[in-house]
Design a protein around this motif. Structure first.
Motif, short mmCIF file in Angstrom:
data_model
loop_
_atom_site.label_atom_id
_atom_site.label_comp_id
_atom_site.label_asym_id
_atom_site.label_seq_id
_atom_site.Cartn_x
_atom_site.Cartn_y
_atom_site.Cartn_z
N ALA A 236 10.00 17.21 -1.58
CA ALA A 236 10.74 15.94 -1.57
C ALA A 236 11.73 15.87 -0.40
O ALA A 236 12.16 14.76 -0.03
N PHE A 237 12.08 17.00 0.20
CA PHE A 237 13.03 17.02 1.31
C PHE A 237 12.35 17.14 2.67
O PHE A 237 13.03 17.25 3.69
N VAL A 238 11.03 17.09 2.69
CA VAL A 238 10.28 17.17 3.95
C VAL A 238 10.27 15.79 4.62
O VAL A 238 10.12 14.78 3.94
N PRO A 239 10.42 15.72 5.94
CA PRO A 239 10.39 14.41 6.62
C PRO A 239 9.06 13.70 6.44
O PRO A 239 7.99 14.34 6.43
N GLU A 240 9.12 12.40 6.32
CA GLU A 240 7.92 11.57 6.30
C GLU A 240 7.46 11.33 7.73
O GLU A 240 8.30 11.29 8.66
N THR A 241 6.16 11.21 7.94
CA THR A 241 5.64 10.99 9.29
C THR A 241 4.84 9.71 9.41
O THR A 241 4.24 9.44 10.45
N VAL A 242 4.79 8.93 8.35
CA VAL A 242 4.11 7.64 8.39
C VAL A 242 5.15 6.56 8.21
O VAL A 242 5.84 6.51 7.19
N GLU A 243 5.28 5.69 9.20
CA GLU A 243 6.24 4.60 9.12
C GLU A 243 5.55 3.36 8.56
O GLU A 243 4.56 2.89 9.11
N ARG A 244 6.09 2.86 7.47
CA ARG A 244 5.51 1.67 6.83
C ARG A 244 6.11 0.41 7.45
O ARG A 244 7.31 0.25 7.51
N ARG A 245 5.23 -0.47 7.89
CA ARG A 245 5.67 -1.73 8.50
C ARG A 245 4.92 -2.89 7.86
O ARG A 245 3.70 -2.84 7.73
N GLY A 246 5.65 -3.92 7.52
CA GLY A 246 4.99 -5.09 6.97
C GLY A 246 4.48 -4.85 5.56
O GLY A 246 4.89 -3.93 4.87
N GLY A 247 3.53 -5.68 5.13
CA GLY A 247 2.98 -5.59 3.78
C GLY A 247 1.99 -4.46 3.65
O GLY A 247 1.41 -3.98 4.62
N ARG A 248 1.79 -4.03 2.41
CA ARG A 248 0.83 -2.99 2.13
C ARG A 248 -0.58 -3.56 2.24
O ARG A 248 -0.87 -4.63 1.71
N PRO A 249 -1.50 -2.86 2.92
CA PRO A 249 -2.88 -3.37 3.03
C PRO A 249 -3.57 -3.37 1.67
O PRO A 249 -3.21 -2.62 0.77
N ALA A 250 -4.57 -4.24 1.56
CA ALA A 250 -5.33 -4.31 0.31
C ALA A 250 -6.04 -2.98 0.07
O ALA A 250 -6.60 -2.39 1.00
N TYR A 251 -6.01 -2.51 -1.19
CA TYR A 251 -6.65 -1.23 -1.50
C TYR A 251 -8.16 -1.35 -1.39
O TYR A 251 -8.77 -2.35 -1.76
N ARG A 252 -8.77 -0.31 -0.90
CA ARG A 252 -10.22 -0.16 -0.91
C ARG A 252 -10.53 1.33 -0.98
O ARG A 252 -9.70 2.15 -0.57
N PRO A 253 -11.68 1.71 -1.52
CA PRO A 253 -12.03 3.14 -1.54
C PRO A 253 -12.21 3.69 -0.13
O PRO A 253 -12.19 2.95 0.85
N GLN A 254 -12.40 5.00 -0.08
CA GLN A 254 -12.53 5.71 1.19
C GLN A 254 -13.68 5.16 2.03
O GLN A 254 -14.78 4.91 1.54
N ARG A 255 -13.41 4.97 3.30
CA ARG A 255 -14.44 4.68 4.28
C ARG A 255 -14.29 5.66 5.43
O ARG A 255 -13.21 6.20 5.65
N VAL A 256 -15.36 5.87 6.16
CA VAL A 256 -15.28 6.70 7.35
C VAL A 256 -14.86 5.81 8.50
O VAL A 256 -15.61 4.93 8.92
N ALA A 257 -13.64 5.99 8.97
CA ALA A 257 -13.08 5.14 10.02
C ALA A 257 -13.03 5.92 11.33
O ALA A 257 -12.07 6.64 11.59
N VAL A 258 -14.07 5.79 12.13
CA VAL A 258 -14.16 6.51 13.40
C VAL A 258 -14.61 5.53 14.46
O VAL A 258 -15.53 4.73 14.21
N PRO A 259 -13.99 5.55 15.65
CA PRO A 259 -14.46 4.67 16.73
C PRO A 259 -15.95 4.87 16.99
O PRO A 259 -16.47 5.99 16.86
N THR A 260 -16.61 3.81 17.39
CA THR A 260 -18.07 3.85 17.57
C THR A 260 -18.51 4.99 18.48
O THR A 260 -19.49 5.69 18.21
N ALA A 261 -17.77 5.19 19.56
CA ALA A 261 -18.15 6.22 20.53
C ALA A 261 -18.12 7.63 19.94
O ALA A 261 -18.80 8.53 20.44
#
Length: 402
Positions: free
Chosen positions: A195-220
């Motif tokens: 609980a005392f470890v720094p967070e490394t993800v900065e939340r900005r704006g609204g939360r995205p709509a939930y969806r199950p896991q997808r493989v998100a990799v650039p086409t190349a």
């Protein structure tokens, strides 16, 4: 929308990024060790309750199913919920699993507890790997240290847990109580510390709509990503078989029923994997993969030979050599996936690799257990090592072509 932004994250009442890095590494190692503690204890459960080997393997495989389900549903949510929060949840889920092991110890209870433990590990693996990468960058750690520590915590933790379980089963009068009580206490302490470890993800704006896991990799990078996925599947197929059926082979082929040996075998395999990753960290990736294929094939052939000549020493040595090769291959798969992923969705890409890897930890051990009900243990082990050698060689070769 979320971004990984260590420098912009508030550090009020938080550890510095350097100590936070090692705290996450310790939590990662502890949870992976906890998932392996039951490995040498299964023989005690089986002797006490009299269930067949296929049930024993099912108890092991349901853990991998829990990991896969958790990865699919939540392995990527740390990209927008935050790394620290998800790791705390994973610690609490495994704390629940430890309590289940303590209060519900028949076959049904073992299945439920293992499944719950898998759920906790599923949301941990990719999240902790990404968190270590980001904390290490913020702390100006040497390049490659985060990936090395993450894979060592993952594989070394599993090996350490199996050995601890074997030692407790050998020397304690309460082998089905003490290990879970010890790890429950550790998990509680780590919930507080993380609980005392720094967070490394900065939340900005609204939360995205939930969806199950997808493989998100650039086409190349998709070709390289899927090559890494095939390699991860092959390595975990071998790991899963060693974890789920080590005591069965020791008893069925070598007539050895030592709980310590049942823990020592997986310990050698996984610690050799972690050690080989450390020793080859600065070697070029293509050279790593080539050496890994040779080591894995040599080790697996040695394990198969040990069954024919009934040699415990060759079984352990072969397991160590195979583990070294497989560990290098798995590290290469993770490094490849992380390199081709979008930095803002790195957790999702890594979750995809772990999802594919744990698929390799389910079906092969179940098929092996089914084969043991039909054919002699020696024939099954020889056939298994032959197929595993082919699988590792093919998957490693695909990595070399990318």
């Amino acid at each position: 929308m979320t971004t990984t932004a260590p420098a912009a994250t508030s550090t009020r009442r938080r550890l510095p990024h350097g100590p936070g890095f090692w705290m996450i590494a310790l939590a990662f190692l502890t949870e992976m060790a906890f998932c392996a503690v039951p490995t040498p204890l299964y023989a005690i459960y089986q002797q006490r309750d009299g269930f067949p080997t296929i049930v024993l393997t099912l108890i092991f495989a349901v853990y991998a199913v829990g990991v896969m389900l958790s990865l699919y549903l939540a392995g990527h949510v740390s990209d927008w919920l935050g790394r620290r929060r998800v790791i705390v949840v994973s610690l609490l889920v495994n704390l629940l699993a430890a309590i289940l092991f303590l209060v519900w110890s028949d076959a049904a209870g073992l299945i439920v507890a293992r499944f719950v433990s898998g759920l906790g590990i599923g949301i941990l693996t990719a999240t902790a790997t990404a968190h270590l990468s980001e904390l290490g960058a913020a702390a100006n750690h040497a390049k490659g240290r985060a990936a090395l520590v993450a894979t060592f915590a993952n594989l070394g933790g599993i090996g350490f847990g199996a050995l601890v379980g074997g030692l407790i089963a050998t020397w304690s009068g309460h082998p089905l109580v003490l290990p879970y009580a010890v790890f429950a206490a550790l998990l509680v302490a780590e919930v507080i510390l993380v609980a005392f470890v720094p967070e490394t993800v900065e939340r900005r704006g609204g939360r995205p709509a939930y969806r199950p896991q997808r493989v998100a990799v650039p086409t190349a990078g998709r070709g390289a990503f899927w090559a890494a996925g095939v390699t991860a599947f092959g390595t975990f197929a071998v790991f899963g078989t060693f974890m789920g059926l080590s005591s069965t082979f020791l008893g069925g082929i070598l007539d050895l029923h030592s709980h310590l040996l049942a823990g020592l075998g997986p310990f050698i395999v996984f610690m050799a994997a972690a050690g080989a990753q450390t020793l080859t960290a600065t070697v070029p990736l293509r050279a790593q993969i080539t050496v890994a294929i040779v080591l894995a094939a040599l080790g697996l052939i040695s394990v198969g030979t040990s069954a024919v000549i009934a040699s415990l020493l060759l079984f352990l040595i072969g397991g160590g050599i195979a583990g070294a090769g497989i560990g290098i291959l798995f590290r290469g798969a993770l490094s490849t996936a992380a390199a081709v992923a979008d930095p803002a969705r790195r957790g999702e890409a890594l979750a995809g690799i772990f999802l594919i890897a744990y698929a390799g930890m389910t079906v092969p051990p179940l098929l092996t257990a089914a084969a043991l009900s039909i054919w002699p243990a020696t024939a099954v082990l020889v056939g298994l090592t032959g197929l595993a050698t082919i699988l590792v060689a093919v998957s490693g070769s695909r990595m070399l072509r990318r």
